[in-house]
Write a protein that holds these residues in place. Structure first.
Motif, mmCIF file in Angstrom:
data_model
loop_
_atom_site.group_PDB
_atom_site.id
_atom_site.type_symbol
_atom_site.label_atom_id
_atom_site.label_comp_id
_atom_site.label_asym_id
_atom_site.label_seq_id
_atom_site.Cartn_x
_atom_site.Cartn_y
_atom_site.Cartn_z
ATOM 1 N N ASN A 238 0.811 -1.201 -0.070
ATOM 2 C CA ASN A 238 -0.012 -0.200 0.005
ATOM 3 C C ASN A 238 0.855 1.325 0.029
ATOM 4 O O ASN A 238 0.476 2.285 0.656
ATOM 5 C CB ASN A 238 -0.972 -0.173 1.059
ATOM 6 N N ILE A 239 1.973 1.073 -0.935
ATOM 7 C CA ILE A 239 2.831 2.414 -0.948
ATOM 8 C C ILE A 239 2.485 2.943 -2.191
ATOM 9 O O ILE A 239 2.600 2.718 -3.117
ATOM 10 C CB ILE A 239 4.293 1.937 -1.000
ATOM 11 N N THR A 240 1.901 4.413 -1.815
ATOM 12 C CA THR A 240 1.315 5.218 -3.097
ATOM 13 C C THR A 240 1.995 6.493 -3.039
ATOM 14 O O THR A 240 2.221 7.182 -4.360
ATOM 15 C CB THR A 240 -0.269 5.453 -2.851
ATOM 16 N N LYS A 241 2.810 6.948 -2.059
ATOM 17 C CA LYS A 241 3.491 7.955 -2.231
ATOM 18 C C LYS A 241 4.805 7.701 -1.465
ATOM 19 O O LYS A 241 4.936 7.037 -0.193
ATOM 20 C CB LYS A 241 2.973 9.338 -1.928
ATOM 21 N N ALA A 242 6.086 8.346 -1.507
ATOM 22 C CA ALA A 242 7.299 8.299 -0.754
ATOM 23 C C ALA A 242 7.960 9.686 -1.245
ATOM 24 O O ALA A 242 8.053 9.979 -2.390
ATOM 25 C CB ALA A 242 7.786 7.019 -1.094
ATOM 26 N N ASN A 243 9.066 9.847 -0.289
ATOM 27 C CA ASN A 243 9.963 10.927 -0.641
ATOM 28 C C ASN A 243 11.493 10.437 -0.371
ATOM 29 O O ASN A 243 12.371 11.328 -0.488
ATOM 30 C CB ASN A 243 9.660 12.189 0.112
ATOM 31 N N CYS A 244 11.407 9.200 0.025
ATOM 32 C CA CYS A 244 12.968 8.760 0.356
ATOM 33 C C CYS A 244 12.922 7.388 0.112
ATOM 34 O O CYS A 244 11.702 6.644 0.459
ATOM 35 C CB CYS A 244 13.229 9.196 1.880
ATOM 36 N N ALA A 245 14.102 6.541 -0.121
ATOM 37 C CA ALA A 245 14.328 5.306 -0.221
ATOM 38 C C ALA A 245 15.786 5.025 -0.291
ATOM 39 O O ALA A 245 16.779 6.040 -0.338
ATOM 40 C CB ALA A 245 14.092 4.797 -1.510
ATOM 41 N N PHE A 246 16.006 4.018 0.253
ATOM 42 C CA PHE A 246 17.410 3.355 0.318
ATOM 43 C C PHE A 246 17.610 1.998 0.221
ATOM 44 O O PHE A 246 16.783 1.295 0.552
ATOM 45 C CB PHE A 246 18.345 3.840 1.599
ATOM 46 N N CYS A 247 18.834 1.675 -0.411
ATOM 47 C CA CYS A 247 19.204 0.175 -0.632
ATOM 48 C C CYS A 247 20.575 -0.086 -0.155
ATOM 49 O O CYS A 247 21.391 0.664 -0.285
ATOM 50 C CB CYS A 247 19.031 0.008 -2.297
ATOM 51 N N TYR A 248 20.585 -1.502 0.376
ATOM 52 C CA TYR A 248 21.808 -1.944 0.605
ATOM 53 C C TYR A 248 22.363 -3.289 -0.087
ATOM 54 O O TYR A 248 21.121 -4.058 -0.376
ATOM 55 C CB TYR A 248 21.779 -2.232 2.211
ATOM 56 N N ILE A 249 23.269 -3.408 -0.586
ATOM 57 C CA ILE A 249 23.714 -4.429 -1.197
ATOM 58 C C ILE A 249 24.825 -5.294 -0.428
ATOM 59 O O ILE A 249 26.133 -5.093 -0.366
ATOM 60 C CB ILE A 249 24.318 -4.230 -2.725
ATOM 61 N N PRO A 250 24.290 -6.325 0.402
ATOM 62 C CA PRO A 250 25.317 -7.059 1.522
ATOM 63 C C PRO A 250 26.415 -8.000 0.852
ATOM 64 O O PRO A 250 27.316 -8.228 1.472
ATOM 65 C CB PRO A 250 24.212 -7.864 2.094
ATOM 66 N N ASN A 251 26.003 -8.051 -0.620
ATOM 67 C CA ASN A 251 26.870 -9.294 -1.226
ATOM 68 C C ASN A 251 27.651 -8.725 -2.479
ATOM 69 O O ASN A 251 27.929 -9.057 -3.385
ATOM 70 C CB ASN A 251 26.533 -10.495 -1.736
ATOM 71 N N GLY A 252 27.939 -7.360 -2.385
ATOM 72 C CA GLY A 252 28.611 -6.420 -3.503
ATOM 73 C C GLY A 252 29.752 -6.833 -3.779
ATOM 74 O O GLY A 252 30.283 -6.721 -4.706
ATOM 75 N N PHE A 253 30.689 -7.401 -2.813
ATOM 76 C CA PHE A 253 32.094 -7.747 -3.095
ATOM 77 C C PHE A 253 32.187 -8.933 -4.045
ATOM 78 O O PHE A 253 33.119 -9.173 -4.621
ATOM 79 C CB PHE A 253 32.742 -8.174 -1.728
#
Length: 298
Positions: A238-253
């Motif tokens: 039920n996410i219809t609006k937002a002004n911020c988001a973040f992402c983490y990639i734990p296996n980026g190496f």
């Protein structure tokens, strides 16, 4: 975005490169005698004029595919790397070292290496333009929502300076006291990890009205992740609006020794098969945002 120092060099074999970087003798000496020993340092550290380096914030890669193959392994803008190599008259290289700029090696010391050539400081880019390859296997953990905090207030959630300072002091042998887990940043506490790698954390603030799914697609920046997956998750939550988001990639190496195993278990998924023993329950609030989902292409 994080900045990294980059060195390149030419070695007769991968074993020679690993020997150049091997600081196991120095670490063993510290374990037994609790003191520095300049003779036990790896050759890389001897050339730099430092005692040791922190493996947690270093990437080292070797390739037998020549300079072109090496460029495909360097997580920075390919054109800028090429230009730096041209400026330094580098025609051959099969090994690269990347090191977080904040981890106790000054730019002046970085230029001291003789076996390898220091190219300079560059912005870390997980998928730099011009690099061939696939992001298949990378795991993107996504949080999204609306925050009324300003950017400075919001970023305090990720402030791990105190914990990393204590960790470096412990690992360097300056103290026998382990870092206090209560001094971890709140982000790490929420995920039950010791620390996060800043180069794999992406945070976007949005001034204009943007559909949430489009917002996350831009954040991930991986065309291999179907936007429909993201759109369905936004609808389900039920996410219809937002002004911020973040992402983490734990296996980026893409390195089992460094990659982190993070699995967030939502209430509706409890009882399903295939849930790792090591997991954390999803919280209702992550710095004012919610955990949306994790995306990974096998």
């Amino acid at each position: 975005m994080s900045k990294i120092m980059i060195w390149v060099g030419q070695f007769d074999s991968e074993a020679d490169f690993e020997k150049y970087m091997d600081q196991s003798a120095f670490r063993q000496w510290w374990k037994e005698y609790d003191e520095d020993n300049k003779k036990m340092r790896c050759q890389f550290c001897k050339e730099l004029g430092v005692m040791d380096y922190d493996e947690d914030f270093l990437i080292m890669k070797f390739t037998s595919d020549g300079l072109t193959g090496l460029l495909n392994l360097i997580p920075a803008n390919t054109k800028k790397i090429n230009q730096s190599m041209a400026d330094k008259n580098i025609a051959m290289a099969n090994a690269v070292i990347c090191y977080n700029c904040r981890e106790d090696i000054s730019p002046k010391k970085a230029e001291n290496t003789t076996t390898m050539t220091y190219l300079g400081t560059f912005e870390f880019e997980l998928s730099p333009e011009g690099v061939q390859g696939s992001n298949v296997g990378l795991k993107y953990i996504i949080w999204i929502g609306t925050t009324d905090k300003n950017q400075e207030e919001f970023m305090e959630y990720f402030n791990q300076d105190e914990y990393l300072k204590e960790l470096r002091a412990y690992e360097d042998g300056q103290t026998k006291k382990r870092p206090n887990p209560e001094h971890r940043c709140q982000f790490c506490k929420d995920l039950n990890i010791k620390f996060y790698y800043p180069e794999f954390l992406r945070i976007h603030f949005f001034d204009s009205i943007t559909p949430p799914a489009k917002m996350i697609t831009n954040l991930i920046n991986d065309p291999q992740i179907p936007e429909k997956w993201i759109d369905d998750d936004c609808i389900e939550n039920n996410i219809t609006k937002a002004n911020c988001a973040f992402c983490y990639i734990p296996n980026g190496f893409r390195d089992k020794k460094k990659d982190q195993k993070i699995y967030i278990l939502k209430e509706e998924n409890k009882g399903l098969l295939g849930i790792p023993k090591k997991h954390v329950d999803a919280l209702s609030d992550y710095n004012g945002l919610i955990y949306l989902s994790s995306y990974k292409l096998e």
